[in-house]
Scaffold this active site. Structure first.
Site, PDB file in Angstrom:
ATOM      1  N   LEU A 510       0.796  -0.739   0.084  1.00 24.28           N
ATOM      2  CA  LEU A 510       0.096   0.116  -0.212  1.00 24.28           C
ATOM      3  C   LEU A 510       0.658   1.290  -0.031  1.00 24.28           C
ATOM      4  O   LEU A 510       0.333   2.452  -0.611  1.00 24.28           O
ATOM      5  CB  LEU A 510      -0.672  -0.092   1.439  1.00 24.28           C
ATOM      6  CG  LEU A 510      -1.939  -1.361   1.185  1.00 24.28           C
ATOM      7  CD1 LEU A 510      -1.626  -0.563   2.397  1.00 24.28           C
ATOM      8  CD2 LEU A 510      -2.969  -0.514  -0.171  1.00 24.28           C
ATOM      9  N   GLY A 511       1.953   0.973   0.150  1.00 24.74           N
ATOM     10  CA  GLY A 511       3.041   1.996   0.451  1.00 24.74           C
ATOM     11  C   GLY A 511       3.952   2.361   1.787  1.00 24.74           C
ATOM     12  O   GLY A 511       4.115   0.950   2.061  1.00 24.74           O
ATOM     13  N   PHE A 515       8.754   3.814   9.292  1.00 18.23           N
ATOM     14  CA  PHE A 515       9.771   2.442   9.460  1.00 18.23           C
ATOM     15  C   PHE A 515       9.296   1.285   8.345  1.00 18.23           C
ATOM     16  O   PHE A 515      10.497   0.366   8.631  1.00 18.23           O
ATOM     17  CB  PHE A 515       9.741   2.252  11.200  1.00 18.23           C
ATOM     18  CG  PHE A 515       8.848   1.609  11.451  1.00 18.23           C
ATOM     19  CD1 PHE A 515       8.121   0.549  11.044  1.00 18.23           C
ATOM     20  CD2 PHE A 515       8.466   2.567  12.589  1.00 18.23           C
ATOM     21  CE1 PHE A 515       6.866  -0.014  11.860  1.00 18.23           C
ATOM     22  CE2 PHE A 515       6.738   1.357  13.104  1.00 18.23           C
ATOM     23  CZ  PHE A 515       5.841   0.465  12.558  1.00 18.23           C
ATOM     24  N   ASP A 629       3.818  14.144  13.666  1.00 20.03           N
ATOM     25  CA  ASP A 629       4.168  13.273  12.239  1.00 20.03           C
ATOM     26  C   ASP A 629       3.017  13.791  12.056  1.00 20.03           C
ATOM     27  O   ASP A 629       2.589  12.975  11.171  1.00 20.03           O
ATOM     28  CB  ASP A 629       4.607  12.420  12.346  1.00 20.03           C
ATOM     29  CG  ASP A 629       5.449  12.742  10.972  1.00 20.03           C
ATOM     30  OD1 ASP A 629       5.638  13.602  10.301  1.00 20.03           O
ATOM     31  OD2 ASP A 629       5.975  12.118  10.239  1.00 20.03           O
TER      32      ASP A 629
END
Ligand SMILES: *[C@@H]1O[C@H](CO)[C@@H](O)[C@H](O)[C@H]1NC(C)=O
Ligand SMILES: *[C@@H]1O[C@H](CO)[C@@H](O)[C@H](O)[C@H]1NC(C)=O
Ligand SMILES: *[C@@H]1O[C@H](CO)[C@@H](O)[C@H](O)[C@H]1NC(C)=O
Length: 822
Positions: A510-511, A515, A629
């Site tokens: 998916l991506g 990490f 983040d």
């Protein structure tokens, strides 16, 4: 609300009224001090939506002063002034009396109704607005002296509020008509009731007749179908000063809707679609189960069953003959006494009580409430013998019950899981399975704990002890009880995950997460999952992995992505999440094609959702967590495009008294980083607020903050946003896809709040809580933002994929040089 049921409104209060526009003509919407209207004259609101005048109801010659809709052929009275004192003849007059009140006079010029404002003024005027509100104003100052919205009859119109003030006891409620042809106050009232949580109630002669169940910030638990039609049309607002109000306003203007409490005690949604006749599109009493307390104490009502009532598991009918004769009023009683009660009365010890889970329930009345997290909720209930049930709902928090469970209902969709305390022996049937699961989990956790221990040891040797160091700066996992976390985490085997993802096939990728790669997969039971796999080669990710594990296993909120399990076997470390079919926000807002799918309502919904998730992290989750983040690619979207914050690899848990922290290792994504964090490594809730502000502006503009170019001076979205704001050209910033005039004001407000969130100084930024209130216009006056200087220049050019940047050791690279260079 949800279900659409078509039925003709034979009993609608259809008017026998002859309309005329004598002295005042039809355009007049105001009565001033020296004017009056006399039967059968009327006034009409400016846009022609509502009329105010005299009417009779069906089969009656009595005359009343009321307000009704005009744009639908069968008019419908929504407000009545003299409902309890009708005019006997057609010679009534509506005027402003000498004491400055709006009054209805009979043929003898006697006052039969008055607005009853005590400190009235000499020069008021009364205007009928297009909202259907009749407003009396002091002419000179414009201050509102009285309005019909504060004194409803049986109908709730859009933007009108049902109110309860639990301090003063003031409330604004609906009161039913006595019969379809008699507007006088009937037997039923509807309003907000507050017992730890606000709910809507209907009372009949003072007794509860129906209740909505608590509000979960999106819908009422007792009305599971509520959201489906009008996403976000309803709100129940807590002003935190003791006042709660319920209101609604649908964005689809081709549909007129309002709520009316019928003379039979049904709260009905009455709608007219595209000017067609009124229809009942929802009703509070869809089945007998909706009648308050239908099945008595500890009974549960299911409209799909016959008979509809049954006792909760572990309970039996109190009076069996009555129950079998379908008289359920006496309800049910506990079959086996609770162990905690036996112990406290000196009886035998024995196995501890447990909870039976009942799915998809309308929660019982009289809930206690606290904001603790789910685990804690269960624990507290188990430890307190007077707690007989609990339920946890992320939009509400922890609910528990210590009195008889009344008015539970079982749904076939929606509702929440209710955990009912029963004696151990009542758990029996399911007991065996439970024991097996427990053993498996315990063994599994033990195995994982051992693996992690060795992994950490190895890593510790190599890198000088990062993983288990107990008060290390970067090490937040330590403040938590790691073993406990692991014990609670469902375990999945590597084999299972490999088969679920077709051996981590590239086609299922998916991506790339913080990490390592993320794969899509499907478990044997059909559940779709997303598997985050720590890259085998990188030693770096372990810390983030552990961090994410600890942080997210503690959290549960519908705007946070949900962890389903984990796997640590040998070199492999994986986290398993619910699968989000719509991927991340950046794949929508920055994509020229998919952008179109996100109209303004959806975008606003996403902004609000992110805000709520963040609020939960910062404030409501008991732990204080800084995400560090927040960015578009970390916001995942579920099938209905609801946002879920993901990637807690960098999140930090704060102690209660810490206000901000320093880090030597700045990690995150530059274009979303606040100045104090990027430059000095200082972070706090306000650095998340900064990222939220960037996100807001990105969502509204459909453009990335990174990779933005306007001219030599302006190379960031923030700089551009400021420029456009400052030069009063804010429209240039708005994504053309959403630039409908109707939403202009709301969009501009979002930009304003976005600019406040990206202020250079943390102290100039609002908290998330305040930002949300600003967005929802609960705070009307917004401060003027200052020019964000730091962010007006692009600090570090980034690639499209916005990879996470780290600076190890002291902060001393490009960033600083560039910023100081300005
Ligand atoms: C508004 O409602 C009408 C009637 O239900 C429907 O046909 C139309 O598609 C809706 N419009 C939007 C924008 O949702
Ligand atoms: C049902 O039972 C209650 C309590 O025993 C009794 O008061 C009531 O009259 C009964 N109702 C009917 C309809 O029989
Ligand atoms: C147990 O619960 C009851 C009812 O909620 C509450 O009043 C009482 O204070 C609780 N007891 C303890 C020891 O927490």
């Amino acid at each position: 609300m949800g279900l659409v049921r078509t039925r003709n409104l034979s009993y609608l209060q259809v008017l026998l009224i002859s309309l005329s526009c004598l002295e005042f003509g039809c355009a007049i919407d105001t009565i001033t001090a020296h004017q009056f209207i006399k039967d059968p004259e009327i006034i009409i609101s400016n846009g022609g939506d509502f009329k105010l005048g005299f009417f009779s109801s069906t089969n009656s010659t009595y005359r009343y002063v009321g307000i009704w809709y005009t744009k639908v052929s069968a008019s419908h009275v929504v407000w009545v002034a003299n409902r309890n004192r009708p005019l006997k003849t057609s010679s009534g007059i509506l005027t402003i009396s000498e004491d400055g009140n709006l009054v209805v006079l009979d043929e003898e010029k006697k006052i039969i109704w008055s607005s009853n404002v005590p400190n009235s003024v000499s020069n008021p005027s009364v205007q009928l607005l297009d909202s259907g509100n009749l407003v009396m104003k002091e002419n000179n100052t414009g201050s509102i002296l009285w309005e019909s919205f504060q004194y409803p009859s049986d109908s709730l119109l859009p933007k009108m509020k049902m109110i309860i003030d639990i301090i003063t006891g003031k409330n604004v409620q609906l009161a039913s008509w006595k019969s379809p042809s008699d507007p006088s106050v009937g037997a039923f009232f509807a309003g907000i009731y507050f017992f730890n949580l606000p709910e809507i109630f209907i009372w009949k002669d003072g007794q509860p007749h129906w209740r909505s169940g608590p509000w979960n910030s999106r819908l009422f638990i007792g009305i599971p179908t509520m959201y489906s039609l009008y996403l976000d049309g309803f709100s129940l607002v807590d002003d935190k000063e003791g006042t709660f109000y319920f209101t609604f306003d649908f964005s689809n203007k081709s549909m007129l809707s309002h709520y009316t409490l019928s003379s039979e005690g049904n709260l009905e949604e009455i709608s007219s679609i595209n000017g067609k006749d009124w229809e009942v599109t929802w009703s509070s009493l869809m089945s007998e189960c909706d009648i308050y307390g239908k099945c008595g104490a500890f009974g549960s009502c299911n409209s799909q069953n016959s008979p509809i009532c049954s006792c909760l598991e572990g309970f039996e009918p109190k009076i069996i003959e009555e129950w079998n004769g379908r008289n359920w009023t006496s309800g049910c009683v506990r079959r086996t006494p609770l162990q905690c009660k036996r112990v406290s009365t000196g009886g035998e010890e024995g196995q501890k009580d447990g909870f039976l889970k009942v799915k998809m329930m309308k929660t019982p009345d009289f809930a206690n409430w606290s904001s603790i997290i789910e685990d804690e909720c269960r624990y507290q209930c188990l430890e307190n013998c007077s707690c007989i049930a609990y339920a946890y709902e992320s939009g509400i928090g922890c609910m528990s019950w210590s009195s008889d469970l009344i008015d539970s209902q079982k749904f076939s969709t929606g509702g929440v899981d209710l955990y009912v305390r029963v004696a151990y022996s009542e758990l029996d049937k399911k007991g065996e399975v439970k024991v097996i699961i427990t053993v498996t989990v315990v063994l599994g956790s033990l195995f994982i704990a051992i693996c992690i221990f060795f992994l950490c040891r190895r890593k510790a040797k190599r890198k000088g002890g990062i993983c288990l160091k107990s008060h290390g700066e970067e090490n937040l996992a330590v403040s938590m009880n790691k073993d406990k976390v692991l014990e609670e985490l469902p375990i999945l085997s590597l084999e299972e995950l490999a088969s679920a993802t077709n051996n981590f096939d590239q086609s299922n990728k998916l991506g790339q997460g913080g990490f390592g790669p993320v794969y899509r997969g499907k478990l044997l039971d059909g559940q779709e999952i997303a598997v985050k796999r720590l890259a085998r080669t990188s030693g770096q990710g372990l810390e983030e992995f552990m961090n994410e594990l600890v942080v997210i296993s503690k959290l549960q909120h519908r705007n946070l992505v949900r962890l389903l399990g984990g796997c640590v076997e040998g070199e492999e470390k994986m986290l398993v999440y619910e699968y989000m079919p719509n991927k991340s926000l950046d794949t929508f807002i920055f994509d020229p094609v998919k952008q179109e799918l996100l109209k303004w309502r959806k975008r606003f919904n996403i902004i609000e959702g992110i805000g709520r998730g963040l609020l939960y992290l910062h404030r409501d989750s008991r732990l204080r967590i800084i995400h560090r983040d927040l960015k578009a690619s970390n916001i995942l979207l579920d099938e209905e495009l609801n946002p879920k914050i993901s990637d807690f690899g960098l999140a930090r848990i704060f102690g209660g008294d810490e206000d901000q922290a320093n880090t030597k290792r700045v990690a995150g994504t530059y274009s979303y980083m606040s100045p104090e964090y990027a430059m000095e490594g200082r972070f706090s809730e306000k650095s998340d607020v900064f990222s939220f502000g960037v996100l807001l502006l990105e969502i509204v503009s459909g453009r990335r903050n990174a990779s933005f170019y306007y001219d030599e001076q302006i190379t960031s979205l923030l700089g551009f946003a400021w420029k456009m704001w400052d030069t009063d050209n804010i429209v240039a910033l708005i994504d053309p896809v959403i630039s409908e005039p109707y939403f202009q004001e709301e969009i501009q407000r979002c930009i304003h709040v976005g600019l406040l969130c990206v202020q250079d100084l943390a102290k100039d930024r609002p908290s998330v809580h305040v930002a949300i209130s600003m967005l929802k216009s609960e705070i009307i006056e917004l401060p003027r933002p200052k020019q964000p200087v730091f962010s007006a220049i692009q600090v570090a050019p980034e690639t499209e994929s916005s990879t996470r940047i780290r600076i190890e050791g002291s902060v001393n690279n490009v960033t600083i040089t560039m910023v100081h260079g300005r």
